[in-house]
Structure formats: C-alpha cells, structure tokens
Design an enzyme around this catalytic site. Structure first.
Site, PDB file in Angstrom:
ATOM      1  N   LYS A   1       1.167  -1.423   0.122  1.00  0.00           N
ATOM      2  CA  LYS A   1       0.175  -0.193   0.139  1.00  0.00           C
ATOM      3  C   LYS A   1       0.844   1.781  -0.242  1.00  0.00           C
ATOM      4  CE  LYS A   1      -4.587  -1.762   1.891  1.00  0.00           C
ATOM      5  NZ  LYS A   1      -4.235  -3.455   2.178  1.00  0.00           N
ATOM      6  N   ASP A   2       2.379   1.187   0.607  1.00  0.00           N
ATOM      7  CA  ASP A   2       3.560   2.334   0.553  1.00  0.00           C
ATOM      8  C   ASP A   2       2.992   3.064  -0.908  1.00  0.00           C
ATOM      9  OD1 ASP A   2       3.697   1.851   2.818  1.00  0.00           O
ATOM     10  OD2 ASP A   2       5.187   0.517   2.582  1.00  0.00           O
TER      11      ASP A   2
END
Ligand SMILES: *Cc1c(COP(=O)(O)O)cnc(C)c1O
Length: 434
Positions: free
Chosen positions: A107-108
């Site tokens: 998700k970064d």
C-alpha cells in the site's frame, strides 16, 4: 481524462475532483472513461527499462492529460524509491515482492502517489487551503497512509485506530512520526473509528471549519499506481516467458491491487489469466462459482488485511467487464483458504524452499500450487514483509523472523497519540480546536 461513477448517477468528474472527493456523489467508484493501450514498442523494450521508467510510462497513460509531465515524473520517482523484485520460490512459481517500501507493504506506493498528487492539485488552487485527511485503520492502511503523507506540505493526516487492537509493530508505524501526522487512539473497535470518520464527513459545521478528505483505497490515485508493479513483474520475467504463459495471482481483500493489475491487462500487458486468492472471506470466490455477489460481515483470519466482507473494488471489476460473469470468469479464477490451510502452506513452503511467506502471501502461493497448469509460469504477490506479522509467523514456523532495520527504527521511536472516546461529540470538539 474524464471519470464516471460505477453507479452512473453522478456528474462526470475530472481527475482533480476524483482525487479530492474519492467517492462519487452517488456512492459509486470513479472509473476513467478510457484505458489507453500502450504501444507495441514499449512491450518490446520493457525488459531494458527500470521500474521507475516503466512506471512513468504507465502513469503517463493514465494521468498524462491532467498532470504536467515534469510534475508527474517527479511524483513517480519520489514514490518509487525502492524496487519490487521477482524471486523464484520453486519450479514455475515466482513471487513479486511488493514489500520494499517504507512500511514494508504494497500500500506504500498508492499512499505516497496519492499524497503527492493531492499536493499537486492543492498547489493549483488559488488559496492553497490546507486539506485534512481522515483515515480509520485496523493496522496496515494507517501506516501506509501516514508514511505516504509524512512531510507533504499543505496536508494534515489524522489516523484513527482502536486502542489495544493494533499490533505493537503496526502501531509504532503511525504513532511515532510527528510532523503532519496525528495518531488518535480511540477507546473502541475499528468500526467505531470508521463511524467517527464517516460522521465527520457528514457534519456541516466541521466541513465549514476545515477541508476534509479521505485516503481510502477506493481513490483512483491510490489504486491505479499499483498497476506499476505488474508491468515490472512482466519486464523482469520477460526473458523466461514464451508467449501467453504468465499467470498473476493476487492475495485480495478489497480487490484494489488485483483491479490495478486488470487495468494493466487492459493496457496490453500480456498476462494469460488471473487468480484472486482469498482467505476465509470468500465473497468473490462465491461470485465466480454462482454469479451472485453477496456481501457478508467479515470474518477474522490470520491474513487480517484481507478480512473484507464487501470488497469495494468489486464494483470496478464488474464495470470493467460490462457486468458479464462470463467475461470475468474467463479471465479470473478464485481460491479460498482457512487459517489452518494458511498455516500449513507457510510450514510446507518454508520446509521445502526456505522462503518465509506472510499469511497473505501464503494464500497466493497456495493458489498457484493448486491451480497452475503445465507450461504456465505463475507469479504471486507477497503483499507484506513477514516481519510485519512477526508474532504469528514466528509461532507458526517456530523461527525468530528478523526485523528489517526500517521497521526496527520505527520501534525505537516515541509513541505520541491523542486519546479519544468513541463519542462523535468529543472527536468533533477536538477537530474544531485544530
Ligand atoms: C491491503 C492488503 C491486502 C489486500 O489488498 P486489496 O487491494 O485490498 O485486495 C493484502 N495483503 C496485505 C498485506 C494488505 O495490506
């Protein structure tokens, strides 16, 4: 590029509106009106390009009409300051490691990209009013969003999390940052945090006081950049591939990650078929079998970032294939695994190959073991570093998982959080003072 709503009852939006609003007025998800195909020459030369170069080409196809080229280049290169390697696990099974970003989870990329794009649009507005992002988290989303938005000027982030319900490793990733990130420790459960955020968005007085937005995973700026990963996987494997052999397997919860992969496929990425790997939350799996989409309350599992009973991006997949069950099942198959099976898979894989799977990646690996046909090459996403789930992984495998330095650094930081009741009046009073 124009964006329409999957519910077709909201006005067409431009990219700026789609990013700032997140969800359309009719509660539908924004979809780009076109998906641009990438040229043949791009695929012919892709193996010579770096992850960043590939990503810029893909980003340009989605966002190039609406974002200045230099700014977009800067956003992509700032977002991707790490690699996403493809690693052979055994035989024809490879893993695409999506956990080399700041919080060690895939998700970064979406979080950072969205932060930078939102900042770009704030800077385009005449008064540059500060935007406040509210995000409720049960763990992973909060850390990715907090780190993605850290230090981004013009935006303040409030992360709401349930007291005592988040693992210490996860908690330190959003409570130790300071700067423009405020962690709010709610005396309640995750649903209470989510309810506080929803009430805040609906409260007129609060919205007059401050500009509020969400960094939800349904935002086009959060899910689309995940397509970068799949082009990179193809590039790194291309020399090993004969035509149309590649099977992409994505451990899925809200289906944002796999949805980005499907968009990549629409852009021409040569993937033969997809597998959506689920834990015991099998709503999509059941849809594939029966043609009926029936959301249910989520079940708690070992792979908790996939504990989703109503996968929000289903609406996008459904729309992408004209609501055709036949089209969807001809491209995507499913798999579902219980906690017992996840544990067994982690042990078997570790014993046979030495590779440490996290509980989410384990679903993906097993789906390939069970579903890969002769002649196919399978790639599953490792969506998080196993150390993020150290307590579980150590117990299941009987090992002492090494904590990467990046994670250890968070754990040395000092926890700062604001204690909050689950009563909306308290939360509102707090925000009105900011
Ligand atoms: C968010 C998450 C998933 C699920 O991804 P979706 O895009 O919601 O399908 C899987 N694994 C990990 C570790 C996650 O954090």
């Amino acid at each position: 590029m124009k964006y329409y709503s999957t519910n077709n009852q909201a006005p067409i939006a431009d990219l700026q509106k789609a990013v700032v609003k997140g969800l359309a007025e009719d509660r539908g998800l924004y979809m780009p009106e076109r998906i641009n195909k990438l040229p043949k020459e791009f695929f012919e030369n892709i193996e010579k390009m770096s992850f960043q170069e590939i990503a810029y080409t893909v980003a340009n196809a989605f966002f190039g009409e609406d974002v200045d080229p230099d700014a977009l280049h800067d956003i992509v290169y700032d977002t991707l300051q790490f690699d996403c390697p493809v690693v052979n696990v055994k035989d024809n099974i490879y893993t695409l490691e999506l956990f080399h970003g700041p919080t060690l989870a895939f998700k970064d990329v979406g979080a950072r990209f969205m932060a930078r794009l939102l900042q770009y649009f704030i800077n385009q507005t005449p008064n540059r009013q500060q935007v406040n992002v509210l995000v409720a988290t049960s763990g992973d989303t909060g850390s990715a969003v907090a780190n993605g938005f850290l230090g981004v000027e013009g935006i303040h982030v409030y992360v709401l999390y349930p007291k005592g319900k988040v693992s210490p490793i996860q908690e330190c990733q959003f409570t130790t940052l300071g700067k423009n990130i405020t962690a709010i420790e709610v005396d309640g459960v995750f649903d209470d945090c989510q309810a506080l955020v929803k009430s805040a968005f609906m409260d007129e007085e609060l919205n007059n006081h401050m500009k509020l937005t969400s960094a939800n995973s349904i935002n086009v700026a959060r899910f689309l950049p995940q397509a970068f990963y799949y082009f990179n996987a193809y590039a790194r494997l291309k020399e090993k591939l004969k035509s149309s052999q590649l099977v992409m397997c994505v451990p899925s919860g809200n289906f944002g990650n796999i949805c980005a992969a499907l968009f990549g496929h629409e852009m021409g990425l040569p993937i033969k078929r997809f597998i959506a790997a689920n834990n015991a939350n099998d709503i999509f799996y059941k849809y594939l079998q029966t043609g009926k989409y029936e959301p249910k309350p989520s079940k708690q599992t070992l792979a908790n970032a996939m504990d989703v009973g109503a996968p929000s991006n289903f609406a996008r997949i459904y729309d992408l294939y004209d609501k055709s069950h036949e089209r969807i099942t001809s491209l995507i198959s499913g798999a579902t695994y219980s906690d017992e099976q996840i544990k067994q898979t982690m042990r078997e894989c570790y014993q046979a190959t030495g590779y440490i799977l996290d509980p989410h990646g384990a679903c993906g690996y097993q789906a390939l073991v069970d579903g890969l046909q002769p002649g196919e090459i399978g790639v599953f996403c490792e969506t998080a570093h196993p150390a993020k789930f150290k307590e579980k992984v150590d117990e299941i495998l009987g090992i002492d998982t090494q904590i990467p330095e990046r994670l250890a650094a968070f754990m040395r930081g000092e926890k700062q959080s604001v204690a909050m009741s689950k009563d909306f009046a308290d939360f509102k009073a707090y925000l009105l003072k900011q």
